[in-house]
Design an enzyme around this catalytic site. Sequence first.
Site, PDB file in Angstrom:
ATOM      1  N   LYS A 107       0.835  -0.655   0.107  1.00  0.00           N
ATOM      2  CA  LYS A 107       0.147  -0.145   0.332  1.00  0.00           C
ATOM      3  C   LYS A 107       0.932   1.327  -0.209  1.00  0.00           C
ATOM      4  CE  LYS A 107      -4.191   1.018   0.108  1.00  0.00           C
ATOM      5  NZ  LYS A 107      -5.528   0.143  -0.532  1.00  0.00           N
TER       6      LYS A 107
HETATM    7  P1  NAD Z   1     -12.951   8.525  -2.322  1.00  0.00           P
HETATM    8  O1  NAD Z   1     -11.868   9.366  -2.607  1.00  0.00           O
HETATM    9  O2  NAD Z   1     -13.279   8.011  -3.750  1.00  0.00           O
HETATM   10  O3  NAD Z   1     -14.561   8.768  -1.883  1.00  0.00           O
HETATM   11  C1  NAD Z   1     -13.804   8.316  -0.406  1.00  0.00           C
HETATM   12  C2  NAD Z   1     -15.230   9.263   0.263  1.00  0.00           C
HETATM   13  O4  NAD Z   1     -15.391   9.774   1.152  1.00  0.00           O
HETATM   14  C3  NAD Z   1     -15.677  11.268  -0.416  1.00  0.00           C
HETATM   15  O5  NAD Z   1     -16.798  10.905  -1.209  1.00  0.00           O
HETATM   16  C4  NAD Z   1     -15.339  11.610   0.753  1.00  0.00           C
HETATM   17  O6  NAD Z   1     -15.979  12.945   0.656  1.00  0.00           O
HETATM   18  C5  NAD Z   1     -16.095  11.088   1.871  1.00  0.00           C
HETATM   19  N1  NAD Z   1     -15.508  11.391   3.070  1.00  0.00           N
HETATM   20  C6  NAD Z   1     -14.281  11.692   3.592  1.00  0.00           C
HETATM   21  N2  NAD Z   1     -14.374  12.076   4.299  1.00  0.00           N
HETATM   22  C7  NAD Z   1     -15.396  11.750   4.650  1.00  0.00           C
HETATM   23  C8  NAD Z   1     -16.249  11.848   6.669  1.00  0.00           C
HETATM   24  N3  NAD Z   1     -15.444  12.051   7.170  1.00  0.00           N
HETATM   25  N4  NAD Z   1     -17.433  11.221   6.729  1.00  0.00           N
HETATM   26  C9  NAD Z   1     -17.898  11.380   5.643  1.00  0.00           C
HETATM   27  N5  NAD Z   1     -17.622  10.989   4.134  1.00  0.00           N
HETATM   28  C10 NAD Z   1     -16.169  11.072   4.102  1.00  0.00           C
HETATM   29  O7  NAD Z   1     -11.993   6.923  -2.373  1.00  0.00           O
HETATM   30  P2  NAD Z   1     -12.431   5.618  -2.377  1.00  0.00           P
HETATM   31  O8  NAD Z   1     -11.315   5.047  -3.267  1.00  0.00           O
HETATM   32  O9  NAD Z   1     -14.443   5.837  -2.524  1.00  0.00           O
HETATM   33  O10 NAD Z   1     -11.914   4.426  -1.231  1.00  0.00           O
HETATM   34  C11 NAD Z   1     -12.447   4.711   0.041  1.00  0.00           C
HETATM   35  C12 NAD Z   1     -12.570   3.399   0.681  1.00  0.00           C
HETATM   36  O11 NAD Z   1     -12.918   2.109  -0.243  1.00  0.00           O
HETATM   37  C13 NAD Z   1     -11.429   3.713   1.411  1.00  0.00           C
HETATM   38  O12 NAD Z   1     -11.038   3.420   2.646  1.00  0.00           O
HETATM   39  C14 NAD Z   1     -10.264   2.751   0.870  1.00  0.00           C
HETATM   40  O13 NAD Z   1      -9.382   2.394   0.832  1.00  0.00           O
HETATM   41  C15 NAD Z   1     -10.900   1.912   0.449  1.00  0.00           C
HETATM   42  N6  NAD Z   1     -11.236   1.309  -1.436  1.00  0.00           N
HETATM   43  C16 NAD Z   1     -11.553   1.784  -1.939  1.00  0.00           C
HETATM   44  C17 NAD Z   1     -10.908   0.896  -3.413  1.00  0.00           C
HETATM   45  C18 NAD Z   1     -10.850   1.487  -4.922  1.00  0.00           C
HETATM   46  O14 NAD Z   1     -10.579   0.858  -5.637  1.00  0.00           O
HETATM   47  N7  NAD Z   1     -11.114   3.307  -5.361  1.00  0.00           N
HETATM   48  C19 NAD Z   1     -10.337  -0.734  -3.680  1.00  0.00           C
HETATM   49  C20 NAD Z   1     -11.306  -0.764  -2.272  1.00  0.00           C
HETATM   50  C21 NAD Z   1     -10.413  -0.552  -0.637  1.00  0.00           C
END
Ligand code: NAD
Length: 476
Positions: A107
Site C-alpha cells: 500500500k
Molecule cells: P474516494 O476518495 O473516491 O471517496 C471517499 C468519499 O468519502 C468521498 O466522497 C469523501 O468526500 C467522503 N468522505 C471523506 N471523509 C468523510 C467523512 N469524514 N465522512 C463522510 N464521508 C467522508 O475514495 P474511495 O476510492 O471510494 O475509497 C473509499 C474507501 O474504500 C477507502 O477506505 C479505500 O481504502 C477503500 N477502497 C477503495 C478501493 C478503490 O478501488 N477505490 C478499493 C478497495 C478499497
Amino acid sequence: MTTAKEPTFRESVDLMFNRAVSLMDLPPGLEEKIRVCNATYTVRFGVRLRGQIHTFTGYRSVHSEHMEPVKGGIRYAMGVNQDEVEALAALMTYKCALVEAPFGGSKGGLRIDPREWDEHELERITRRFTHELVKRDLIHPSQNVPAPDMGTGEREMAWIADQYKRMHTTDINARACVTGKPINAGGIQGRTEATGRGVQYALQEFFRHPEDVKAARLDGKLDGKRVIVQGLGNVGYHAAKFLSEEDGCKIIAVIERDGALIDENGFDIEALRNWISKHGGVDGYPRGKYVRDGAKVLEHDCDILIPAALEGVINLSNAARIKAPLVIEAANGPVTAGADEILREKGCVIIPDMYANAGGVTVSYFEWVKNLSHIRFGRMGRRQEESRHQLIVDELERLSADQNLGWTLTPGFKQQYLKGAGELELVRSGLDDTMRAAYQSMREVWHAREDVTDLRTAAYLVSIDKVAASYRAAGL
Ligand code: NAD
C-alpha cells in the site's frame, strides 16, 4: 474521533489477525512471519510550486512478498501515516489471498489534500512521487503494482504509468506497472466501478443464503432493504447506485464530509452525486433532511450499513448505538477491533473489508493480465460466439417454418442471446464468480467450525491458510 483506549488501525488489524491465528495450528514462527510488515519506505521530496519549494511525505509499504508482484492502492489524504499504510498493506495480503489474486500485499500513500492543488500541480507532485518509487522498484510490473485508493483515480494512475514508461522506455510490459488506468492508457472496462460492483455482488451472494440472512436478523431478498451509505466517492457511489438501480434497495441516508441527508423514500444517487460534484457537499440538497453531524447518522435505524469512506468510523465511542443488523465494510478498516467485538456481541453480522471491497483488486488483476497479454478480453472469441448462437437461432426459425410450428423468438431474447461477451461482460462475470467463490469459502468455515462465530475470523482463516501454504511451498 476515537477514544484513548482505541488501538491504532495497525493494532486493530493485528488484533483481528491474532484472534484468527489462535484458532489455527501454524508451525512455530510462521504466524509472526505472516503478520509483520516486510518493509516500509518513507520518502520526502520537494516540488517547486507557486514560487516556493513544497515538501511532501509519501510511503510505500510492502507487507508480504510470498507472491510477487505485490499489490495495493496509493492514497492521497492528509491523514496518511506509516501505521495506516502498514495496516492497509497487511489487509491487501489477506484480501488477495482470499480472492485468489496472485499478489502479495502492499500500500502507498501521500500526505496531501488533493483538493488544495490544481490539476497541473497534482500532476507534477504525482510524477515526482512516482519517480522516487520507480527508482527503488516500488513501482514495477513484476514487483510492485499500485492502484487507485482514496483521493486518487484514473487520472493519477495514467500519470504514474506514463512516468514509469519515461523511465523504462524499452519495457514492453510497462503498462502493467499500475492498474486502474483509463481505457486509452491501457485500462480495462469496468475497473472504475469494480469495488462498488463487488460490494453489490457480495450482498447479492449473502442474500442467496437464507441461513446467513437470518443470522443478521433479516429476511427476504435485497429488494426493498433500507441502506445507509457513508462516503459517496468511487466505492460508495457505485455501490449505492447499483444497489438502488438494479437490486431495489432504498438508500435512505448518505453521509458525506459536510453532513448527512436522510430520506425514508430513498435517494436518486445519480442526482445526489451530481449535486455533490457541483456544490462540494450535501448541504443544500433540495431533498431529504440535512444533519450537520453526519457521523451520528451511522447510528440510525436501517437494514444495511455501508461505511465507504474512512477507517475507524465505527469505534468504541459509537459501536453500542449502531442499529444496523448487517454492516458491509466497503471501506478498509471502518470498524475498529473493539467495535467489532461490541457489534458481534449485539448479534450484528459484519461482511469484512478484506472480502467486501476486494472487487477493486480483482479487476486490477484482470487489467494486469490484459496488459501483460497485450490483448483486450473478448477480442478473439466474441464474434465466433455470436456466429454459433446465430446458427442455433437460424436453425430454430428454419424448423419452425418447415414444420409450420408458428414459433417466434421474442426480439428481446434474440438480441440478448446473439450478443457475444465483450470485455465489460467478461470482467463482470469474472468479478461475480470471484465474489461468489470467496464468500462461499468464508461461509463454509463460518458454519463448519463451532469456534468461528463471525465472517471476519472465517475470512482470516481462509486467507492465512493460503498465505501459509505459499510459504510452505517456498520451503519456509
Ligand atoms: P474516494 O476518495 O473516491 O471517496 C471517499 C468519499 O468519502 C468521498 O466522497 C469523501 O468526500 C467522503 N468522505 C471523506 N471523509 C468523510 C467523512 N469524514 N465522512 C463522510 N464521508 C467522508 O475514495 P474511495 O476510492 O471510494 O475509497 C473509499 C474507501 O474504500 C477507502 O477506505 C479505500 O481504502 C477503500 N477502497 C477503495 C478501493 C478503490 O478501488 N477505490 C478499493 C478497495 C478499497
